[in-house]
Each structure stands twice: as structure tokens, then as C-alpha cells.
Design an enzyme around this catalytic site. Structure first.
Site, mmCIF file in Angstrom:
data_model
loop_
_atom_site.group_PDB
_atom_site.id
_atom_site.type_symbol
_atom_site.label_atom_id
_atom_site.label_comp_id
_atom_site.label_asym_id
_atom_site.label_seq_id
_atom_site.Cartn_x
_atom_site.Cartn_y
_atom_site.Cartn_z
ATOM 1 N N SER A 262 0.822 -1.201 0.000
ATOM 2 C CA SER A 262 0.000 0.000 0.000
ATOM 3 C C SER A 262 0.861 1.259 0.000
ATOM 4 O O SER A 262 1.800 1.388 0.785
ATOM 5 C CB SER A 262 -0.940 -0.031 1.210
ATOM 6 O OG SER A 262 -0.826 1.129 1.993
ATOM 7 N N LYS A 263 0.534 2.133 -0.918
ATOM 8 C CA LYS A 263 1.285 3.384 -1.031
ATOM 9 C C LYS A 263 1.155 4.181 0.265
ATOM 10 O O LYS A 263 2.100 4.769 0.749
ATOM 11 C CB LYS A 263 0.742 4.197 -2.213
ATOM 12 C CG LYS A 263 1.375 5.576 -2.356
ATOM 13 C CD LYS A 263 0.811 6.279 -3.564
ATOM 14 C CE LYS A 263 0.861 7.778 -3.462
ATOM 15 N NZ LYS A 263 2.186 8.343 -3.531
ATOM 16 N N ARG A 264 -0.049 4.145 0.818
ATOM 17 C CA ARG A 264 -0.293 4.903 2.047
ATOM 18 C C ARG A 264 0.618 4.448 3.184
ATOM 19 O O ARG A 264 0.958 5.210 4.077
ATOM 20 C CB ARG A 264 -1.753 4.764 2.472
ATOM 21 C CG ARG A 264 -2.463 6.092 2.433
ATOM 22 C CD ARG A 264 -3.872 6.030 2.964
ATOM 23 N NE ARG A 264 -4.566 4.812 2.584
ATOM 24 C CZ ARG A 264 -5.289 4.086 3.419
ATOM 25 N NH1 ARG A 264 -5.405 4.426 4.677
ATOM 26 N NH2 ARG A 264 -5.904 2.997 2.992
#
Ligand code: GLU
Length: 492
Positions: A262-264
Site C-alpha cells: 500500500s502506497k499509504r
């Protein structure tokens, strides 16, 4: 209400008799690695079958600047070599290929479903998120039982509404997935999801069915997060009397056993990997294997080779863990396979980050066999720019049979030999140093080790004494050798 001719015209546009796949990203402004892999599998299925690969931008939920974000998608796919046959920029027979530009299409289809009893208008107050549509547990939605006349009258009077899918209360729905097999869901577990929002725009849940049908999509490739909604999509296809596409739901790519990439949470996007110095060929090859296993032991595939080898049978149900170490291994292999010219072109910006005015072709040739990621290059070249502070212990080397005293002697002999080199090029530097070793009747290593340490201040360097000497230029090479002599003499 649209007449039959309107529907017939849309049907008539759908190409038949070919495999048609689509990549349908939402314009987020970056490309997840998982999305890139979906794009790759989708492209491979089309190419393998000699079919068409479509690009559709799904922007109905986006409050942001779609144009720029779509550009990111175009650039990324193009750069990766995943060319599309139909899409927003190239057009095609079933456009437009941007969902918000298709806005006028969806309501007539929703009205058709209403007529057929498969959907209904819901006038209930807008709740927090109509998108997730779990507002009412089914059966409790008072609008589900409104008479058609009343609902139509209220709509005509301008009362805002959403359109919801009318899921049968009884029975179950089964669909087939190419990876997961038959999946059955009791209808009681499915909610009356929103199809058309109050603003008239479709939800993803509705638009994907309408668009996939109207675009003649034969194979739908997407993430397993859509598995649980697919029975509802199947009920929509049934409501229209349309054939369902083949479904291929790909298992997620994980950071570890528990977490999706996940980029987040700081995991890299495809672009991040590129700027970390990974080659696109290596990334594509590596991610192809996250979720698909080729028949046999082979691991290295170019895009055309993947088209050849790809087979749905090799797709996996289990999530795959993204392993940067394995990706790095692929990357160094792809770097080694480049021609010297190709590698120099790729490496040049990274070389110039560390040093300027030096022979980049020579530096590239020294790096190619020992470079794992392009971004490692500036660090590997720091010693060329400035001699690091080093310990004279480095001059002591068993294999070369050198200690401090020997090194001092070798450097003292080397200094005038290097001074005399003219013209200054690799051949002459080579001949001077090797000629000196011969003259001194010592093994090359005994001379070259101390020279290389004095020139670099490092035990490990890309290139040997000759190349480094040549790169530094005469003046700097002499200065560093003199410095080595001074330090060794000072300690003697
Ligand atoms: N826009 C959806 C996404 O980005 C596409 C899902 C699909 O391929 O149907 O997840």
C-alpha cells in the site's frame, strides 16, 4: 426513456468474434504495483489471443484533476510497452473511453432494469456513503416496495433519488472465475447496491457492467477485492439478458503475510521503483511472476516471451509477497544483459550525479557487471570526486603480498612512471604500470594494489588501478599517490 433503436445502435457497435480485454484504472495520479500487474495480465491475455487491449478511465468517483492523472496512466503504460488498441486518446468503435464522458449512457440502462423489476428508485435521505450502499438491510428499504407509478411520479416531480439494484430475496447466484472456479453466494447475503447516484452518475458497480458489455469485453481481469461483488454483477447481466465475460480475479500483492502492498503505508509505486533505479523490464518480469507461474523452471522473460509463455492455468489463488531482494536480483541480471551502449545511456544521469567531466563510457563499463540498481551508482563513484579519508591498514593485503613498507616502495616507484605517461589514455596508463611491474620483477598485484588504494581510499572499487588512474587524470592521480606516500612515510 430511450427507445429500442437507441439500445440497438449501441449493441450494433460492439465488435464480435475477438478476445477483448480492458484495463480500467481510476485516475489516482500514480500506478500501484498491483495495478501495473493487472494491466500486464490484461494486456498479455489480449496479445496472446491476438485480440484487443482497451484502456478505460474510471473517473466517476474522482474529485481531482482527471486529465493530469490520466496522463500518468498513459505515460506509464506506454513506457512499459503495454500499448492499447482502443482508449481515450486513440479512440475506437465503442467510445468514449472515459467514464464521465459516458454519463448519458447509464441512466437509460438503469431505467430498463427498473422496467424489468431488477432495480428501483430509492428516495430515502442521502446517508453518509451511498457508494457502499449498505444503508438499508435489504427488505427494510421502504422504497423497494413503492409502486412503479408512485416512484415514477415522485421522480417526475423532481424528487432526488438513487437507483438501487433489486436483489432477489431467495435463491443464490453462482459465477465462474478462471482462477477460483465456481463461486456461489446466497442472494440473502447481497445488498441492494446503488447503481445510479443522486448526481446521476453511475457507481463503479453499475458502470463496470454496462461498460464491459458495451465495449464487448470478453475477459475481465481485476483484483480479488471485487470477488464478493461479482454475484451482484452477474444478476445485472442476467437482468439485461447479456452474456457474462470470463472473470479472472487476481490475488493481491502483499508486503508481508498480513499486509497488502500500500502506497499509504510507504510501499513503493511503480514510478517509485523506477526512480529507485529498477529497470522497467526487470519490474515487469518480476511482477509477472507474482501471481503467475510459468510451466518449467525458467524465470526470465521479455514482454514478447511472456506473451508466448503466459497461460491462465499458471495463475495462483494465493497472495504473493513482494520481495525487493528478488526484484533486485532480476534487476542486476537485466542490467548485465544490456549492451554497453544501452547501459551507458541508462547510467549516465546517475554517473553525472556523482562526477562530471569524466569518461562516462569507461565508468559505465566498469559498473555494468557490479550494479544492482542504477541508484547505487552515485554512491559507488563518490571516491572519484573526493578521496575518502582512509586507514593505511588498507595497504596491507595478503593476496597481493603487500604491507605498508612494500606499498610505500611501490608507490615511490610508480610516481615517476605515472608522471612520465604521455599521452594520457587507458592504454598508456596500462603499459606504464604493467611495464613497471615487469621492470621491478614483481607480480602485477603487488604494484597495482597499493596504487589503487592510494587512488581510491577503498578496498573495493569499480575498476582497477589502471582505469581509476585514467579517470582521475594525471594531476589528481599524482596528487593522490603522493598523499599515500606521505601518509605511509609519516607512519613509518
Ligand atoms: N477502477 C477499478 C479499479 O481501479 C477497476 C476495477 C475493474 O477492473 O473492474 O480498481
Amino acid at each position: 426513456m430511450k427507445d429500442q433503436a437507441w439500445f440497438d445502435e449501441l449493441e450494433a457497435r460492439i465488435p464480435k468474434g475477438e478476445v477483448r480485454t480492458r484495463f480500467a484504472p481510476s485516475p489516482t495520479g500514480y500506478m500501484h504495483i498491483g495495478n501495473m500487474r493487472t494491466a500486464l495480465y490484461t494486456w498479455l491475455i489480449a496479445r496472446k489471443a491476438g485480440g484487443k487491449f482497451l484502456l478505460r478511465i474510471e473517473d466517476t468517483d474522482q474529485g481531482r484533476l482527471v486529465e493530469d492523472a490520466a496522463e500518468v496512466i498513459y505515460r506509464t503504460l506506454r513506457d512499459a510497452g503495454l500499448h492499447w488498441d482502443e482508449g481515450p486518446d486513440v479512440g475506437g468503435p465503442v467510445g468514449p473511453y472515459i467514464q464521465t464522458e459516458r454519463k448519458a449512457l447509464y441512466l437509460p440502462f438503469a431505467e430498463r432494469l427498473i422496467q424489468r423489476g431488477c432495480a428501483y428508485r430509492c428516495f430515502c435521505e442521502k446517508t453518509e456513503s451511498e457508494e457502499d450502499s449498505g444503508d438499508f438491510s435489504r427488505g427494510e428499504d421502504p422504497c423497494r416496495s413503492l409502486s412503479a407509478e408512485e416512484a415514477e411520479a415522485r421522480a417526475r416531480a423532481g424528487e432526488p433519488y438513487v437507483v438501487r439494484q433489486r436483489i432477489p430475496r431467495e435463491g443464490s447466484t453462482t459465477f465462474h472465475d478462471e482462477i477460483f472456479g465456481d463461486i456461489t453466494a446466497p442472494n440473502a447475503d447481497l445488498d441492494d447496491q446503488v447503481l445510479i447516484k443522486r448526481d446521476g452518475l453511475p457507481t463503479y458497480n453499475f458502470a463496470n457492467v454496462i461498460d464491459d458489455h458495451l465495449m464487448g469485453i470478453t475477459h475481465v481481469v481485476r483484483g480479488t477485492e471485487y470477488l464478493s461483488s461479482t454475484p451482484k454483477y452477474n444478476l445485472l447481466y442476467q437482468g439485461f439478458g447479456w452474456d457474462t465475460p470470463a472473470y479472472i480475479h487476481c490475488s493481491p500483492i502483499m508486503r508481508d503475510a498480513q499486509h497488502k502492498l500500500s502506497k499509504r503505508h510507504g510501499d513503493p509505486t511503480y514510478d517509485d521503483l523506477l526512480s529507485q533505479g529498477y529497470l522497467k523490464e526487470a519490474i515487469l518480469n518480476y511482477i509477472a511472476l507474482l501471481g503467475w507461474s510459468p510451466a518449467g523452471e525458467r524465470e526470465f522473460f521479455t514482454l514478447p516471451e511472456l506473451v508466448e509463455a503466459f497461460d491462465l492455468k499458471g495463475m495462483s489463488k494465493s497472495p504473493a509477497i513482494f520481495d525487493p531482494v528478488k526484484l533486485t536480483y532480476f534487476n542486476s541480471e537485466y542490467i548485465r544483459r544490456k549492451s554497453p551502449e544501452e547501459f551507458e545511456a541508462l547510467a549516465r544521469p546517475y554517473i553525472e550525479e556523482a562526477v562530471t567531466g569524466m569518461d562516462t563510457a569507461l565508468i559505465a563499463s566498469l559498473l555494468q557487471q557490479r550494479c544492482e540498481k542504477l541508484s547505487d551508482i552515485p554512491g559507488q563513484l563518490g571516491f572519484l570526486k573526493a578521496l575518502p579519508d582512509y586507514d593505511t591498514e588498507l595497504f596491507v593485503n595478503k593476496k597481493s603480498k603487500t604491507d605498508r613498507a612494500v606499498s610505500l616502495e611501490m608507490l615511490r616507484s610508480a610516481l615517476p612512471a605515472v608522471e612520465a605517461i604521455d599521452p594520457w589514455d587507458q592504454d598508456h596508463v596500462h603499459d606504464a604500470l604493467i611495464g613497471l611491474a615487469e621492470k621491478l620483477e614483481v607480480k602485477n598485484a603487488k604494484l597495482l594494489w597499493p596504487v589503487r588504494i592510494a587512488l581510491s581510499g577503498q578496498a573495493v572499487t569499480p575498476g582497477g588501478a589502471v582505469e581509476i588512474c585514467c579517470l582521475l587524470g594525471k594531476e589528481e592521480a599524482l596528487r593522490r599517490m603522493q598523499l599515500g606516500i606521505d601518509r605511509l612515510a609519516g607512519e613509518a
